[in-house]
Design a protein around this motif. Structure first.
Motif, PDB file in Angstrom:
ATOM      1  N   SER A   1      46.678 -20.801  65.533  1.00  0.00           N
ATOM      2  CA  SER A   1      46.412 -21.325  66.872  1.00  0.00           C
ATOM      3  C   SER A   1      47.106 -22.671  67.077  1.00  0.00           C
ATOM      4  O   SER A   1      46.811 -23.648  66.389  1.00  0.00           O
ATOM      5  N   THR A   2      48.051 -22.730  68.005  1.00  0.00           N
ATOM      6  CA  THR A   2      48.740 -23.987  68.281  1.00  0.00           C
ATOM      7  C   THR A   2      47.757 -25.036  68.748  1.00  0.00           C
ATOM      8  O   THR A   2      47.902 -26.226  68.470  1.00  0.00           O
ATOM      9  N   TYR A   3      46.742 -24.573  69.473  1.00  0.00           N
ATOM     10  CA  TYR A   3      45.752 -25.492  70.026  1.00  0.00           C
ATOM     11  C   TYR A   3      45.037 -26.250  68.919  1.00  0.00           C
ATOM     12  O   TYR A   3      44.931 -27.481  68.947  1.00  0.00           O
ATOM     13  N   VAL A   4      44.586 -25.493  67.903  1.00  0.00           N
ATOM     14  CA  VAL A   4      43.876 -26.136  66.793  1.00  0.00           C
ATOM     15  C   VAL A   4      44.828 -27.042  66.011  1.00  0.00           C
ATOM     16  O   VAL A   4      44.490 -28.189  65.680  1.00  0.00           O
ATOM     17  N   LEU A   5      46.017 -26.541  65.749  1.00  0.00           N
ATOM     18  CA  LEU A   5      46.969 -27.353  64.977  1.00  0.00           C
ATOM     19  C   LEU A   5      47.292 -28.655  65.711  1.00  0.00           C
ATOM     20  O   LEU A   5      47.359 -29.725  65.109  1.00  0.00           O
ATOM     21  N   GLN A   6      47.487 -28.514  67.018  1.00  0.00           N
ATOM     22  CA  GLN A   6      47.776 -29.694  67.839  1.00  0.00           C
ATOM     23  C   GLN A   6      46.650 -30.729  67.701  1.00  0.00           C
ATOM     24  O   GLN A   6      46.902 -31.919  67.501  1.00  0.00           O
ATOM     25  N   ALA A   7      45.403 -30.244  67.788  1.00  0.00           N
ATOM     26  CA  ALA A   7      44.251 -31.144  67.665  1.00  0.00           C
ATOM     27  C   ALA A   7      44.257 -31.816  66.294  1.00  0.00           C
ATOM     28  O   ALA A   7      44.029 -33.031  66.181  1.00  0.00           O
ATOM     29  N   LEU A   8      44.552 -31.037  65.250  1.00  0.00           N
ATOM     30  CA  LEU A   8      44.572 -31.615  63.903  1.00  0.00           C
ATOM     31  C   LEU A   8      45.678 -32.668  63.779  1.00  0.00           C
ATOM     32  O   LEU A   8      45.492 -33.704  63.132  1.00  0.00           O
ATOM     33  N   ILE A   9      46.821 -32.396  64.418  1.00  0.00           N
ATOM     34  CA  ILE A   9      47.929 -33.358  64.358  1.00  0.00           C
ATOM     35  C   ILE A   9      47.475 -34.720  64.919  1.00  0.00           C
ATOM     36  O   ILE A   9      47.689 -35.770  64.312  1.00  0.00           O
ATOM     37  N   TYR A  10      46.804 -34.678  66.097  1.00  0.00           N
ATOM     38  CA  TYR A  10      46.308 -35.943  66.656  1.00  0.00           C
ATOM     39  C   TYR A  10      45.292 -36.577  65.725  1.00  0.00           C
ATOM     40  O   TYR A  10      45.230 -37.803  65.583  1.00  0.00           O
TER      41      TYR A  10
ATOM     42  N   PHE B   1      45.650 -40.384  64.351  1.00  0.00           N
ATOM     43  CA  PHE B   1      44.621 -41.407  64.560  1.00  0.00           C
ATOM     44  C   PHE B   1      43.967 -41.839  63.250  1.00  0.00           C
ATOM     45  O   PHE B   1      43.488 -42.966  63.146  1.00  0.00           O
ATOM     46  N   ALA B   2      43.962 -40.950  62.263  1.00  0.00           N
ATOM     47  CA  ALA B   2      43.470 -41.366  60.947  1.00  0.00           C
ATOM     48  C   ALA B   2      44.342 -42.510  60.424  1.00  0.00           C
ATOM     49  O   ALA B   2      43.844 -43.539  59.956  1.00  0.00           O
ATOM     50  N   LEU B   3      45.664 -42.355  60.580  1.00  0.00           N
ATOM     51  CA  LEU B   3      46.588 -43.385  60.116  1.00  0.00           C
ATOM     52  C   LEU B   3      46.408 -44.676  60.924  1.00  0.00           C
ATOM     53  O   LEU B   3      46.369 -45.781  60.369  1.00  0.00           O
ATOM     54  N   LEU B   4      46.262 -44.503  62.234  1.00  0.00           N
ATOM     55  CA  LEU B   4      46.100 -45.667  63.099  1.00  0.00           C
ATOM     56  C   LEU B   4      44.792 -46.397  62.790  1.00  0.00           C
ATOM     57  O   LEU B   4      44.737 -47.638  62.776  1.00  0.00           O
ATOM     58  N   ALA B   5      43.732 -45.634  62.532  1.00  0.00           N
ATOM     59  CA  ALA B   5      42.443 -46.254  62.215  1.00  0.00           C
ATOM     60  C   ALA B   5      42.537 -47.028  60.899  1.00  0.00           C
ATOM     61  O   ALA B   5      41.967 -48.108  60.763  1.00  0.00           O
ATOM     62  N   VAL B   6      43.291 -46.485  59.930  1.00  0.00           N
ATOM     63  CA  VAL B   6      43.458 -47.194  58.663  1.00  0.00           C
ATOM     64  C   VAL B   6      44.243 -48.479  58.893  1.00  0.00           C
ATOM     65  O   VAL B   6      43.911 -49.541  58.360  1.00  0.00           O
ATOM     66  N   SER B   7      45.262 -48.385  59.723  1.00  0.00           N
ATOM     67  CA  SER B   7      46.053 -49.576  60.039  1.00  0.00           C
ATOM     68  C   SER B   7      45.158 -50.656  60.660  1.00  0.00           C
ATOM     69  O   SER B   7      45.263 -51.843  60.337  1.00  0.00           O
ATOM     70  N   THR B   8      44.247 -50.239  61.539  1.00  0.00           N
ATOM     71  CA  THR B   8      43.327 -51.182  62.176  1.00  0.00           C
ATOM     72  C   THR B   8      42.325 -51.717  61.161  1.00  0.00           C
ATOM     73  O   THR B   8      41.999 -52.906  61.152  1.00  0.00           O
ATOM     74  N   SER B   9      41.847 -50.832  60.297  1.00  0.00           N
ATOM     75  CA  SER B   9      40.871 -51.230  59.291  1.00  0.00           C
ATOM     76  C   SER B   9      41.470 -52.255  58.327  1.00  0.00           C
ATOM     77  O   SER B   9      40.761 -53.094  57.795  1.00  0.00           O
ATOM     78  N   LEU B  10      42.785 -52.167  58.138  1.00  0.00           N
ATOM     79  CA  LEU B  10      43.412 -53.095  57.197  1.00  0.00           C
ATOM     80  C   LEU B  10      43.272 -54.533  57.686  1.00  0.00           C
ATOM     81  O   LEU B  10      42.765 -55.391  56.968  1.00  0.00           O
TER      82      LEU B  10
ATOM     83  N   THR C   1      39.156 -44.722  53.397  1.00  0.00           N
ATOM     84  CA  THR C   1      38.700 -43.338  53.446  1.00  0.00           C
ATOM     85  C   THR C   1      37.818 -43.138  54.678  1.00  0.00           C
ATOM     86  O   THR C   1      37.983 -42.179  55.431  1.00  0.00           O
ATOM     87  N   GLY C   2      36.895 -44.095  54.872  1.00  0.00           N
ATOM     88  CA  GLY C   2      36.002 -44.026  56.025  1.00  0.00           C
ATOM     89  C   GLY C   2      36.785 -44.073  57.322  1.00  0.00           C
ATOM     90  O   GLY C   2      36.531 -43.290  58.249  1.00  0.00           O
ATOM     91  N   ALA C   3      37.772 -44.977  57.405  1.00  0.00           N
ATOM     92  CA  ALA C   3      38.567 -45.104  58.629  1.00  0.00           C
ATOM     93  C   ALA C   3      39.320 -43.809  58.898  1.00  0.00           C
ATOM     94  O   ALA C   3      39.361 -43.326  60.034  1.00  0.00           O
ATOM     95  N   ALA C   4      39.910 -43.237  57.851  1.00  0.00           N
ATOM     96  CA  ALA C   4      40.676 -42.005  58.032  1.00  0.00           C
ATOM     97  C   ALA C   4      39.767 -40.870  58.484  1.00  0.00           C
ATOM     98  O   ALA C   4      40.092 -40.127  59.411  1.00  0.00           O
ATOM     99  N   VAL C   5      38.597 -40.772  57.852  1.00  0.00           N
ATOM    100  CA  VAL C   5      37.668 -39.693  58.223  1.00  0.00           C
ATOM    101  C   VAL C   5      37.208 -39.871  59.661  1.00  0.00           C
ATOM    102  O   VAL C   5      37.261 -38.933  60.469  1.00  0.00           O
TER     103      VAL C   5
ATOM    104  N   LEU D   1      36.925 -38.572  65.277  1.00  0.00           N
ATOM    105  CA  LEU D   1      36.806 -39.007  66.666  1.00  0.00           C
ATOM    106  C   LEU D   1      37.996 -38.549  67.501  1.00  0.00           C
ATOM    107  O   LEU D   1      37.882 -38.383  68.708  1.00  0.00           O
ATOM    108  N   ALA D   2      39.160 -38.352  66.861  1.00  0.00           N
ATOM    109  CA  ALA D   2      40.320 -37.905  67.623  1.00  0.00           C
ATOM    110  C   ALA D   2      40.191 -36.439  67.988  1.00  0.00           C
ATOM    111  O   ALA D   2      40.642 -36.015  69.055  1.00  0.00           O
ATOM    112  N   ILE D   3      39.592 -35.627  67.112  1.00  0.00           N
ATOM    113  CA  ILE D   3      39.468 -34.208  67.479  1.00  0.00           C
ATOM    114  C   ILE D   3      38.178 -33.931  68.238  1.00  0.00           C
ATOM    115  O   ILE D   3      38.061 -32.906  68.886  1.00  0.00           O
TER     116      ILE D   3
END
Lengths: 625, 242
Positions: free
Chosen positions: A344-353, A357-366, A579-583, A588-590
């Motif tokens: 499902s492209t829809y699910v994959l797309q959601a996972l991509i976001y 955002f996991a990466l962005l949240a870690v960047s913010t958490s840093l 780990t918490g930020a990534a999770v 929250l993004a999906i």
């Protein structure tokens, strides 16, 4: 010359309004020792309640204004009751985040009630123009100035010469001593919040009259300008707030006349950053800011610069749960199998976001967690990365290796430059500095049309091609899924390696006690800049990937809402816990994908989540680290 | 004197700061018109005792009564409202307010008695000419000794029947310590009840009728000031007697 004089008169009028907002900040800061982020929301509500009273109930302007001032003053009291009173004894940063959450909820509710569009304010003052020599001023300006000035004078008299006013000031200067003289300090806190609400409402109405329009998003920019004015004058100083407001008003009016109206706000926020850089105590300020970790780091009432420490001695240590660096690799490999099972492209797309955002949240958490400089401006860094890819990918036909590298390097550079004004700040003041950075970023994306194409955005970003993989092209959703996952995992592993290394230990030392870190001979500034560089690099990578996935880059992806969202993710995960930020970033993004029907409720839900987390588990889900 | 209608009765209180216990079943009484001193070294629980009475910390066990009514768990303003004044540890004058405003704030619970206030302010200025001289000056710009005088005068303007005083001699030069105690002797002569926490045992025992010596959050010794001043142990530990 006439133009110049007219602009100054005009600037005095709007400056008087900024002074009122600034006074709201100063009062609350003085008495409750917190920066009330929701001041902007109260301001916006003031304008909208007056608008409704006129448009729906056909009240005359003066009556509508009075109704609005009273209602918002009561809301101010409620704000103290609901968002702040329960947090006494909680970590120092909790009240600030709490007002941030409340302001998000109020702003979004206003969009639901009044629609997100800008609406003409239904009352106008006459447009009679007066001439002073050749300079002119309109009656509207005069009335605004007069009302603002009258409110300021009334407040000053109240504060200076009444028993309640004296008690307010005494509570502001030394709450414990005031209590020992028989002053009900809780009541003083409430009065301060009520007054701040009234001032907010009044200034909201005056701004609505000045610009002849109201819109639900007006709270944050004006709130931030009010804060800039307060800071300009010295945060705890009442005459300072007035001087700061007038200077800011004149400054930005001149800027909009001579540089261009679209730069009005950008210049106001730049002024704020410059002020933080040059004289963080303000023009008429005292050392009071230090108490919040303002200029002098750990000094005054707050014995530590830590965001996580609290005045309550009843702290229980929460063990942080986190993955080692290789753990991210394992999880990444597990995720890599998903497209083999799910098509499902829809699910994959959601996972991509979710990954981005996991990466962005870690960047913010840093920066927010590990170093302790709460960032409400990360959307700007995210945007720089996205725009770098957007601008370079099509016209120059560069491969993804090159564009992402530029995105990473450029964002790291921007983040380091942006960090310079923040170096001497901690706590709430640093947070507002980052907010200004975020706003400046957004305004640049929006207004630097020749490069960013302004509100239109950059369309048709080509599919990424990686030279390093022999020119592999990532065109399908599954291919992009692997590309994003690969880069995000690399980013997370590197981030975790940093934070678990001796460098990470230095960051945490700086967070816990900057003075002690300095006294131990640590080069604090260098480490903070390093943190911003790495955080910027991660955010830039996230932004670049985001651009490739969206294939469109436009300013509305990088508003303050995005910044608040990623900060919420970082806080919910446990500040400094990657780990918490990534999770929580991933979750929250999906989450909105499951809340499709409730798109407009999304920010409200995030706000409530943040509020609940602060009450129940201020250390975050997996524990702050 | 202590037997008839005690003003303050502390009955077996425990006080905790988080996981740390500061007071262990501490009991103490202050009679009407009495001057009671609480002595002890650092971290013995003296300040915690006075803070409990003022409602600044809440005992986890035991009761505190003021004039026969329970006050433990009440807010400081409610306790002050019952005729109590406080001279806090470290003076705690409001640094960015004038001397005059600091004095006025002392009379905050009496703010509706405008007439009496003016007269009382005059009496304060008479007793402390230094404060009159500096009434327009910001309190934070005065010396430590002057600030202590201000804190005393501020408490007196409450026109209290009972004063809680926390380490009035802390960080003062001997000249100012003498001045502080001169004021306190005057208050005693006026019949004001005083609960005094002090490290300077010599000065405190000269003023006090009775005293308690605390050690690790418990009463180690108690008795009349005269008894304690001649107690060899107290002399050795707190009076530096040879």
């Amino acid at each position: 010359m006439e133009l110049f004089l007219s602009q100054i008169l005009n600037g005095l009028a709007i400056g008087q309004v900024y002074a009122l907002i600034a006074l709201g900040f100063s009062l609350v800061f003085g008495v409750a020792n917190i920066i009330n982020f929701a001041q902007g929301a109260l301001f916006m509500l003031g304008a909208f309640i007056a608008y409704s009273a006129i448009a729906w109930f056909e009240l005359p302007l003066v009556a509508a204004a009075a109704v609005s001032v009273v209602i918002v003053a009561i809301l101010g009291l409620l704000l103290e009751r609901i968002a702040l009173r329960p947090l006494i004894g909680a970590p120092y940063i909790a009240p600030f985040l709490s007002t941030l959450a409340i302001s998000t909820i109020i702003d979004q509710s206003a969009e639901i009630i009044w629609s997100p569009e800008s609406q003409p304010f239904p009352a106008a003052l006459s447009n009679t123009t007066f001439f002073i020599g050749n300079a002119y001023i309109t009656l509207t300006d005069l009335v605004i100035f007069a009302f603002g000035a009258a409110a300021t004078v009334a407040l000053t008299l109240f504060i200076s010469f009444t028993w309640t006013g004296r008690a307010l000031r005494a509570t502001a200067q030394d709450s414990a001593a005031a209590a020992q003289l028989g002053i009900r300090t809780e009541a003083m806190r409430q009065i301060a919040f009520g007054l701040a609400g009234a001032l907010g409402a009044l200034s909201g109405i005056l701004v609505a009259l000045y610009f002849q329009s109201v819109f639900p998003q007006m709270g944050i920019p004006f709130g931030l300008k009010g804060f800039a004015a307060a800071l300009l004058g010295g945060l705890a100083s009442i005459p300072g707030a007035v001087v700061g407001g007038l200077l800011l008003g004149i400054g930005e009016t001149l800027a909009s006349a001579y540089v261009g109206d679209s730069y009005r706000d950008a210049i106001a926020f730049t002024l704020l950053l410059l002020m933080l850089l040059v004289k963080p105590n303000g023009l008429l300020g005292s050392k009071r800011l230090d108490a919040l970790g303002g200029a002098g780091a750990a000094a005054g009432a707050m014995p530590t610069t830590s965001l996580l420490a609290s005045s309550s001695s009843q702290q229980t240590a929460i063990r942080a749960v986190y993955l080692p660096a290789w753990g991210f690799l394992v999880v990444g490999i597990a995720f890599a199998t998903v497209p083999l099972v799910l098509t499902s492209t829809y699910v994959l797309q959601a996972l991509i976001y979710g990954f981005i955002f996991a990466l962005l949240a870690v960047s913010t958490s840093l920066v927010s967690g590990s170093v302790g400089i709460l960032s409400i401006g990360h959307a700007a860094f995210f945007g720089v990365g996205a725009y770098a890819v957007g601008i370079l990918a099509r016209p120059y036909g560069l491969s993804a290796d090159a564009t992402l590298l530029v995105a990473i390097a450029l964002t790291a550079l921007v983040a380091v430059v942006a960090a310079i004004p923040l170096l001497r700040l901690t706590g709430h003041t640093a947070a507002l500095g980052t907010l200004a950075i975020g706003q400046i970023g957004f305004l640049v994306f929006l207004n630097w049309v020749s490069v960013t194409r302004g509100p239109m955005g950059i369309l048709n970003i080509p599919h990424p091609v990686l030279e390093i993989l022999g020119g592999a092209r990532f065109a399908t959703t599954a291919q992009k899924y692997w590309l994003v996952l690969g880069f995000v995992v690399i980013g997370l592993v590197i981030a975790e390696r940093y934070v678990s290394s001796p460098i990470g230990r230095v960051w945490r030392a700086i967070r816990e006690d900057r003075l002690a870190a300095q006294a131990s001979g640590l080069p604090v500034k260098r480490y903070i800049l390093l943190a911003f560089a790495i955080s910027g690099a991660l955010a830039g990578l996230a932004g670049g990937l985001f651009a490739y996935v969206q294939q469109v880059v436009s300013p509305e992806s990088f508003t303050v809402e995005t910044s608040i969202l990623v900060l919420t993710m970082a806080v919910l995960g446990g500040l400094g816990n990657f780990t918490g930020a990534a999770v929580s970033g991933f979750a929250l993004a999906i989450l909105p994908e499951f809340l499709r029907g409730f798109a407009e409720w999304r920010m409200i839900i995030y706000g409530l989540l943040l509020l609940a987390a602060l009450r129940v588990r201020p250390q975050g889900l997996l524990g702050a680290r | 004197m202590a037997d008839i209608a005690p003003r303050i009765v502390i009955d077996a209180i425990d006080v905790h700061y988080g996981a740390v216990q500061a007071l262990f079943g501490l009991s103490l009484t202050v009679g009407d018109g009495e001057v009671v001193s609480v002595l002890g070294g650092n971290a013995s629980g003296k300040s915690t005792t006075i803070k409990s009475v003022l409602g600044l910390v809440r005992p986890t066990k035991g009761t505190i009564t003021l004039d026969g009514l329970r006050v433990d768990g009440q807010r400081p303003d409610a306790i002050i409202g019952r005729g109590v004044a406080s001279v806090p540890e470290g003076r705690r004058v409001f640094p960015d307010m004038s001397v005059y405003e600091n004095l006025l704030l002392g009379a905050y619970p009496r703010r509706r008695e405008a007439k009496d206030l003016a007269g009382d302010l005059e009496r304060v200025y008479e007793a402390f000419p230094r404060l009159k001289e500096r009434r327009a000056q910001l309190a934070g710009t005065m010396s430590g000794g002057e600030q202590q005088m201000l804190a005393l005068a501020r408490a007196w303007l409450r026109r209290p029947s009972l004063v809680c005083i926390d380490e009035p001699s802390m960080g003062l030069s001997p000249r100012f310590v003498d001045q502080v105690y001169e004021v306190l002797h005057g208050w005693k002569a006026q019949g004001i009840t005083i609960l005094l926490v002090e490290q300077n045992a010599r000065m405190a025992l000269e003023l006090a009728d009775r005293a308690y010596v605390l050690q690790h959050g418990r009463v180690a010794v108690s008795g009349t000031a005269r008894e304690l001043a001649s107690d060899p142990q107290v002399r050795k530990a707190y009076l530096g007697a040879a």
